[in-house]
Design a protein around this motif. Structure first.
Motif, PDB file in Angstrom:
ATOM      1  N   THR A 215       0.900  -1.130   0.020  1.00  0.00           N
ATOM      2  CA  THR A 215      -0.174  -0.093  -0.083  1.00  0.00           C
ATOM      3  C   THR A 215       0.934   1.111  -0.006  1.00  0.00           C
ATOM      4  N   LEU A 216       0.386   2.101  -0.469  1.00  0.00           N
ATOM      5  CA  LEU A 216       1.128   3.489  -0.884  1.00  0.00           C
ATOM      6  C   LEU A 216       0.697   4.685   0.163  1.00  0.00           C
ATOM      7  N   VAL A 237      -3.958   3.362  -9.023  1.00  0.00           N
ATOM      8  CA  VAL A 237      -4.736   2.415  -9.582  1.00  0.00           C
ATOM      9  C   VAL A 237      -3.865   0.958  -9.613  1.00  0.00           C
ATOM     10  N   TRP A 238      -2.694   1.088 -10.247  1.00  0.00           N
ATOM     11  CA  TRP A 238      -1.973  -0.021 -10.421  1.00  0.00           C
ATOM     12  C   TRP A 238      -1.743  -0.782  -8.874  1.00  0.00           C
ATOM     13  N   PHE A 239      -1.519   0.110  -7.851  1.00  0.00           N
ATOM     14  CA  PHE A 239      -1.458  -0.657  -6.740  1.00  0.00           C
ATOM     15  C   PHE A 239      -2.886  -1.430  -6.496  1.00  0.00           C
ATOM     16  N   GLN A 240      -3.907  -0.632  -6.705  1.00  0.00           N
ATOM     17  CA  GLN A 240      -5.231  -1.388  -6.323  1.00  0.00           C
ATOM     18  C   GLN A 240      -5.467  -2.493  -7.052  1.00  0.00           C
ATOM     19  N   ARG A 243      -3.144  -5.270  -5.754  1.00  0.00           N
ATOM     20  CA  ARG A 243      -3.545  -5.945  -4.497  1.00  0.00           C
ATOM     21  C   ARG A 243      -4.982  -6.981  -4.853  1.00  0.00           C
ATOM     22  N   ALA A 244      -5.600  -6.287  -5.856  1.00  0.00           N
ATOM     23  CA  ALA A 244      -6.682  -7.168  -6.105  1.00  0.00           C
ATOM     24  C   ALA A 244      -6.347  -8.501  -6.721  1.00  0.00           C
ATOM     25  N   ARG A 245      -5.436  -8.522  -7.592  1.00  0.00           N
ATOM     26  CA  ARG A 245      -5.091  -9.447  -8.354  1.00  0.00           C
ATOM     27  C   ARG A 245      -4.184 -10.472  -7.418  1.00  0.00           C
ATOM     28  N   THR A 246      -3.526  -9.824  -6.356  1.00  0.00           N
ATOM     29  CA  THR A 246      -3.063 -10.982  -5.464  1.00  0.00           C
ATOM     30  C   THR A 246      -4.171 -11.425  -4.737  1.00  0.00           C
ATOM     31  N   THR A 251      -6.760 -16.524  -3.470  1.00  0.00           N
ATOM     32  CA  THR A 251      -7.971 -17.266  -3.442  1.00  0.00           C
ATOM     33  C   THR A 251      -8.014 -18.405  -4.159  1.00  0.00           C
ATOM     34  N   GLU A 252      -7.510 -18.392  -5.340  1.00  0.00           N
ATOM     35  CA  GLU A 252      -7.532 -19.416  -6.275  1.00  0.00           C
ATOM     36  C   GLU A 252      -6.432 -20.693  -5.604  1.00  0.00           C
ATOM     37  N   VAL A 253      -5.388 -20.199  -5.202  1.00  0.00           N
ATOM     38  CA  VAL A 253      -4.448 -21.136  -4.261  1.00  0.00           C
ATOM     39  C   VAL A 253      -5.265 -21.810  -2.966  1.00  0.00           C
TER      40      VAL A 253
END
Length: 355
Positions: A215-216, A237-240, A243-246, A251-253
DNA sequence: CACCTTGCACGTCTTACCTCA
DNA sequence: TATGAGGTAAGACGTGCAAGG
């Protein structure tokens, strides 16, 4: 790219990107149910690049088609990213880094807490020397040719975007104070919504930054934006999205792991039922077997190693885990195996089973 | 307590890029 | 080899919520 997976404490919200921690370290935690994952870029694969100030920034060769430029740029970037050993990414004019400083020791342009390094005497944010990336601008062929040894020189350093402020819509206007760039974009035929890809270098740098801070704070955001010649809103936006994709990957894992746990438990259940039937059959055929002391069978499903532990004689044993409804008829102890998918990590369970 | 600002998560849209027929 | 369809990744945005002033 490395992917680490381990069990962890569910109460810790699967925070596998602990701040100030090395991402390549697989987080483990045996305090409870949970899965922790570390996903990161292998240090050996980090994109590192030395950037020199371009001298032919606006050298737009009229005979260079856009597609040619894109192709050349893509090929060029691909070659650069695969460099081995990697070249240092030296993007920090305000924070000089020794050329051979390990990547994990390289600082990011986080402002100091007092902000002294980022403000001038008047308190305004100080812009760095014009050295950075020109977002969404492909290099001209002339640039490519003119500095073959400076792979990054094709990136234009133009802080006009940042200095103009821009900022998309309402909230960017808040951050930057105006929406000049939007108007400029519209004039240039660029829709404000138009998605423009970040360069590999910019993405890699943002990834590195994400490892440091997922987070920034506003200062960090501004510093990164300056460093990469992006709008603060783009960094945000990139950080958001990151984080969402992480979280999505996590969740997939998690789902995959729980699925495996379910399968393991199903198999274990089948095995125990079969074992129970065998024991019942044995009991019928050999009633004297009842005189044997109760035994706890423990098997690790991964290595199928079985540990046998004798307990008290059946006359004094009370086993609440007994699956049979009639304890008198089945004096055998079929306790739950010490390996239980939710009690600890597989590795730890394996260790306990082995010991 | 209401109001405002800010940051974030979440869902969604949009676009660049890749693969394949 | 060119091309279009389909899929995917990722940048961008709108909205709602929570925290803090």
């Amino acid at each position: 790219m490395e992917l680490g997976l381990s069990l962890g404490d569910a109460a810790k919200s699967f925070e596998f990107f602990p701040r100030n921690s090395n991402l390549n370290t697989i987080a483990t935690n045996n305090t409870g149910l949970g899965v922790c994952m570390a996903l990161g870029i292998n240090l050996n694969g980090r994109v590192q690049e030395q950037v020199k100030a371009p001298e032919s920034i606006h050298d737009d060769s009229p005979d260079t088609s856009e597609e040619t430029i894109k192709t050349q740029t893509r090929d060029h970037l691909d070659q650069r990213v695969s460099l081995s050993p990697p070249v240092q990414l030296d993007l920090l004019p305000l924070y000089p880094v020794p050329r051979h400083t390990p990547s994990h020791q390289r600082p990011f342009p986080w402002p100091s807490d007092d902000g002294s390094s980022d403000k001038d005497s008047s308190g305004n944010m100080r812009l760095p020397v014009a050295r950075g990336f020109e977002v969404n601008k492909t290099p001209t062929a002339a640039e490519e040719v003119s500095s073959p040894n400076s792979v990054a020189s094709s990136f234009q350093m133009d802080f006009s975007l940042y200095m103009a402020g821009n900022g998309g819509k309402k909230r960017d206007a808040e951050a930057t104070g105006n929406d000049t760039v939007d108007a400029e974009d519209d004039e240039n035929g660029l829709n404000s919504r138009k998605k423009l890809r970040l360069s590999k270098e910019q993405s890699a740098y943002l990834e590195e930054s994400f490892k440091e801070h997922n987070t920034l704070n506003p200062k960090q955001k501004l510093a990164l934006a300056k460093q990469l010649n992006l709008r603060p809103r783009q960094v945000e936006v990139w950080f958001q999205n990151r984080r969402a994709r992480t979280k999505l990957k996590q969740t997939e894992v998690d789902c995959e792991y729980l699925k495996r746990c379910c399968e393991t438990l199903t198999e274990e259940n089948k095995r125990l039922h079969k074992e129970l039937q065998e024991l019942r059959a044995l009991k019928k055929s050999n009633p004297f077997y009842m005189q044997l002391p109760a035994t706890t069978l423990t098997m690790c499903p991964s290595c199928e190693r079985v540990a046998t532990t004798s307990t008290a004689p059946p006359t004094t044993t009370t086993n609440t885990n007994n699956t049979d409804s009639n304890p008198k008829a089945t004096p055998f102890s079929l306790s739950r195996p010490s390996f239980f998918p939710f009690s600890s990590t597989p590795a730890q369970s394996h260790q306990s089973a082995a010991s």
